[in-house]
Design a protein around this motif. Sequence first.
Motif, PDB file in Angstrom:
ATOM      1  N   ILE A  73      39.375   8.527   8.805  1.00  0.00           N
ATOM      2  CA  ILE A  73      39.220   9.954   8.520  1.00  0.00           C
ATOM      3  C   ILE A  73      39.439  10.749   9.806  1.00  0.00           C
ATOM      4  CG2 ILE A  73      36.706   9.980   8.955  1.00  0.00           C
ATOM      5  CD1 ILE A  73      36.495  11.761   6.391  1.00  0.00           C
ATOM      6  N   SER A  74      39.978  11.948   9.674  1.00  0.00           N
ATOM      7  CA  SER A  74      40.211  12.781  10.865  1.00  0.00           C
ATOM      8  C   SER A  74      38.934  13.551  11.200  1.00  0.00           C
ATOM      9  CB  SER A  74      41.347  13.769  10.598  1.00  0.00           C
ATOM     10  OG  SER A  74      40.936  14.741   9.647  1.00  0.00           O
ATOM     11  N   PRO A  75      38.753  13.922  12.485  1.00  0.00           N
ATOM     12  CA  PRO A  75      37.586  14.739  12.854  1.00  0.00           C
ATOM     13  C   PRO A  75      37.562  16.049  12.068  1.00  0.00           C
ATOM     14  CG  PRO A  75      38.751  13.957  14.809  1.00  0.00           C
ATOM     15  CD  PRO A  75      39.592  13.592  13.640  1.00  0.00           C
ATOM     16  N   GLU A  76      38.744  16.574  11.777  1.00  0.00           N
ATOM     17  CA  GLU A  76      38.826  17.819  11.015  1.00  0.00           C
ATOM     18  C   GLU A  76      38.239  17.651   9.615  1.00  0.00           C
ATOM     19  OE1 GLU A  76      42.773  18.839   9.848  1.00  0.00           O
ATOM     20  OE2 GLU A  76      42.269  20.926   9.391  1.00  0.00           O
ATOM     21  N   MET A  77      38.595  16.543   8.945  1.00  0.00           N
ATOM     22  CA  MET A  77      38.068  16.301   7.597  1.00  0.00           C
ATOM     23  C   MET A  77      36.564  16.049   7.646  1.00  0.00           C
ATOM     24  SD  MET A  77      38.510  16.087   4.341  1.00  0.00           S
ATOM     25  CE  MET A  77      40.155  15.699   3.725  1.00  0.00           C
ATOM     26  N   THR A  78      36.102  15.288   8.633  1.00  0.00           N
ATOM     27  CA  THR A  78      34.666  15.026   8.764  1.00  0.00           C
ATOM     28  C   THR A  78      33.904  16.342   8.907  1.00  0.00           C
ATOM     29  OG1 THR A  78      35.160  12.925   9.832  1.00  0.00           O
ATOM     30  CG2 THR A  78      32.921  13.751  10.082  1.00  0.00           C
ATOM     31  N   ALA A  79      34.425  17.237   9.738  1.00  0.00           N
ATOM     32  CA  ALA A  79      33.773  18.531   9.950  1.00  0.00           C
ATOM     33  C   ALA A  79      33.820  19.372   8.673  1.00  0.00           C
ATOM     34  CB  ALA A  79      34.447  19.273  11.098  1.00  0.00           C
ATOM     35  N   PHE A  80      34.953  19.318   7.979  1.00  0.00           N
ATOM     36  CA  PHE A  80      35.095  20.088   6.731  1.00  0.00           C
ATOM     37  C   PHE A  80      34.088  19.612   5.681  1.00  0.00           C
ATOM     38  CE2 PHE A  80      36.988  20.659   2.496  1.00  0.00           C
ATOM     39  CZ  PHE A  80      37.112  22.040   2.488  1.00  0.00           C
ATOM     40  N   LEU A  81      33.921  18.289   5.578  1.00  0.00           N
ATOM     41  CA  LEU A  81      32.974  17.753   4.591  1.00  0.00           C
ATOM     42  C   LEU A  81      31.536  18.149   4.941  1.00  0.00           C
ATOM     43  CD1 LEU A  81      34.383  14.140   3.953  1.00  0.00           C
ATOM     44  CD2 LEU A  81      34.552  16.135   2.442  1.00  0.00           C
ATOM     45  N   ALA A  82      31.204  18.094   6.227  1.00  0.00           N
ATOM     46  CA  ALA A  82      29.852  18.459   6.658  1.00  0.00           C
ATOM     47  C   ALA A  82      29.566  19.919   6.311  1.00  0.00           C
ATOM     48  CB  ALA A  82      29.686  18.212   8.149  1.00  0.00           C
ATOM     49  N   GLU A  83      30.558  20.760   6.543  1.00  0.00           N
ATOM     50  CA  GLU A  83      30.436  22.188   6.238  1.00  0.00           C
ATOM     51  C   GLU A  83      30.295  22.400   4.725  1.00  0.00           C
ATOM     52  OE1 GLU A  83      30.076  24.643   8.206  1.00  0.00           O
ATOM     53  OE2 GLU A  83      30.287  26.230   6.694  1.00  0.00           O
ATOM     54  N   THR A  84      31.129  21.685   3.947  1.00  0.00           N
ATOM     55  CA  THR A  84      31.099  21.807   2.487  1.00  0.00           C
ATOM     56  C   THR A  84      29.768  21.333   1.918  1.00  0.00           C
ATOM     57  OG1 THR A  84      33.486  21.438   2.427  1.00  0.00           O
ATOM     58  CG2 THR A  84      32.298  21.113   0.357  1.00  0.00           C
ATOM     59  N   ARG A  85      29.210  20.307   2.538  1.00  0.00           N
ATOM     60  CA  ARG A  85      27.972  19.722   2.023  1.00  0.00           C
ATOM     61  C   ARG A  85      26.766  20.647   2.222  1.00  0.00           C
ATOM     62  NH1 ARG A  85      25.026  14.414   3.966  1.00  0.00           N
ATOM     63  NH2 ARG A  85      23.675  14.065   2.160  1.00  0.00           N
ATOM     64  N   ARG A  86      26.910  21.641   3.076  1.00  0.00           N
ATOM     65  CA  ARG A  86      25.843  22.640   3.198  1.00  0.00           C
ATOM     66  C   ARG A  86      25.779  23.478   1.921  1.00  0.00           C
ATOM     67  NH1 ARG A  86      27.609  26.039   7.573  1.00  0.00           N
ATOM     68  NH2 ARG A  86      25.729  27.221   7.089  1.00  0.00           N
ATOM     69  N   LYS A  87      26.864  23.461   1.146  1.00  0.00           N
ATOM     70  CA  LYS A  87      26.934  24.278  -0.076  1.00  0.00           C
ATOM     71  C   LYS A  87      26.793  23.467  -1.354  1.00  0.00           C
ATOM     72  CE  LYS A  87      30.073  26.955   2.696  1.00  0.00           C
ATOM     73  NZ  LYS A  87      31.444  26.882   3.209  1.00  0.00           N
ATOM     74  N   LEU A  88      27.360  22.279  -1.366  1.00  0.00           N
ATOM     75  CA  LEU A  88      27.356  21.454  -2.581  1.00  0.00           C
ATOM     76  C   LEU A  88      27.135  19.986  -2.222  1.00  0.00           C
ATOM     77  CD1 LEU A  88      30.500  22.828  -4.490  1.00  0.00           C
ATOM     78  CD2 LEU A  88      28.095  23.247  -5.066  1.00  0.00           C
ATOM     79  N   PRO A  89      26.508  19.233  -3.121  1.00  0.00           N
ATOM     80  CA  PRO A  89      26.395  17.790  -2.884  1.00  0.00           C
ATOM     81  C   PRO A  89      27.760  17.104  -2.987  1.00  0.00           C
ATOM     82  CG  PRO A  89      25.295  18.417  -4.935  1.00  0.00           C
ATOM     83  CD  PRO A  89      25.825  19.677  -4.333  1.00  0.00           C
ATOM     84  N   LEU A  90      27.898  16.010  -2.264  1.00  0.00           N
ATOM     85  CA  LEU A  90      29.172  15.292  -2.204  1.00  0.00           C
ATOM     86  C   LEU A  90      28.982  13.823  -2.567  1.00  0.00           C
ATOM     87  CD1 LEU A  90      30.596  16.492   1.257  1.00  0.00           C
ATOM     88  CD2 LEU A  90      30.795  17.629  -0.968  1.00  0.00           C
ATOM     89  N   ALA A  91      29.998  13.279  -3.234  1.00  0.00           N
ATOM     90  CA  ALA A  91      30.015  11.842  -3.520  1.00  0.00           C
ATOM     91  C   ALA A  91      31.385  11.301  -3.155  1.00  0.00           C
ATOM     92  CB  ALA A  91      29.731  11.591  -5.003  1.00  0.00           C
ATOM     93  N   VAL A  92      31.424  10.032  -2.822  1.00  0.00           N
ATOM     94  CA  VAL A  92      32.702   9.389  -2.555  1.00  0.00           C
ATOM     95  C   VAL A  92      32.769   8.132  -3.409  1.00  0.00           C
ATOM     96  CG1 VAL A  92      31.842   8.082  -0.544  1.00  0.00           C
ATOM     97  CG2 VAL A  92      34.284   8.574  -0.757  1.00  0.00           C
ATOM     98  N   VAL A  93      33.944   7.890  -4.023  1.00  0.00           N
ATOM     99  CA  VAL A  93      34.121   6.675  -4.824  1.00  0.00           C
ATOM    100  C   VAL A  93      35.461   6.038  -4.459  1.00  0.00           C
ATOM    101  CG1 VAL A  93      34.945   8.010  -6.831  1.00  0.00           C
ATOM    102  CG2 VAL A  93      34.213   5.633  -7.128  1.00  0.00           C
ATOM    103  N   GLY A  94      35.362   4.864  -3.819  1.00  0.00           N
ATOM    104  CA  GLY A  94      36.560   4.142  -3.410  1.00  0.00           C
ATOM    105  C   GLY A  94      36.694   2.849  -4.186  1.00  0.00           C
ATOM    106  N   GLY A  95      37.913   2.355  -4.244  1.00  0.00           N
ATOM    107  CA  GLY A  95      38.147   1.072  -4.898  1.00  0.00           C
ATOM    108  C   GLY A  95      37.882  -0.099  -3.955  1.00  0.00           C
TER     109      GLY A  95
END
Length: 251
Positions: free
Chosen positions: A21-43
Amino acid sequence: MSRTILVFDVDGTLTPARQGISPEMTAFLAETRRKLPLAVVGGSDLRKITEQLAKDHEHLLSLFDYVFSENGLVGYKGTEIYPSQTIQSVLGEQRLQEVINYALRYFSELTLPVKRGNFIEFRKGMLNLSPIGRSCSQSERDGFVAFDNEHKIREKFAAKLREKFSDYGLSFAIGGEISVDVFPTGWDKTYCLKYFESDFDTIHFFGDRTQPGGNDHEIFADPRTVGHTVKGPADTIRQVSEVLESLKLSQ
Ligand SMILES: [Mg+2]
């Protein structure tokens, strides 16, 4: 506050295929998670997903509200693990071996630009069957992708498997770039939904392989989710931003 959760595929959605993952995406997810819960589902298995998304296991669990590997066969809510099932427990050893033996025979008759090792990866909830072998290098993998696009190696293989094992209660999906996933029907990414569907009114799913036969298709098309097809991590950020905007959460 509306009960909305954002659910993400890993490869091709949060990260370039098989990469970190890029640092940009990590930061974006952290910011987004302040607003909504997040889940990840990988194969992939948890080790691989951890490698791609985080520094270590604890770090991974701290980044999302729910973490699902192997389509949800292994799942966490926070740091709490859900009980898991195995493919051998539902399929039985005899049928399992018939599928494995068929795949090995089929691969033995293929000629590809290169073949490497680890043709069959045994996971908790699936068999991952790779004609080139999972221990190929990145450049060998890229070569296979081009070859497969032209010769439809995996498409033909998956069609044969479907024909041969039509009454085994199995699904055969073209997963990632170099393999076909075999799993009990229903053990696709929709498997993870049962753990949290009753806690949310709206479940947004973001994935790159949402076309029929792709490993995101079932969850994308499921009536319980709002599906989004993304072209890659940058597009994921764009589409999540649109969702946040529509919920007036863009600030
Ligand atoms: Mg993907």
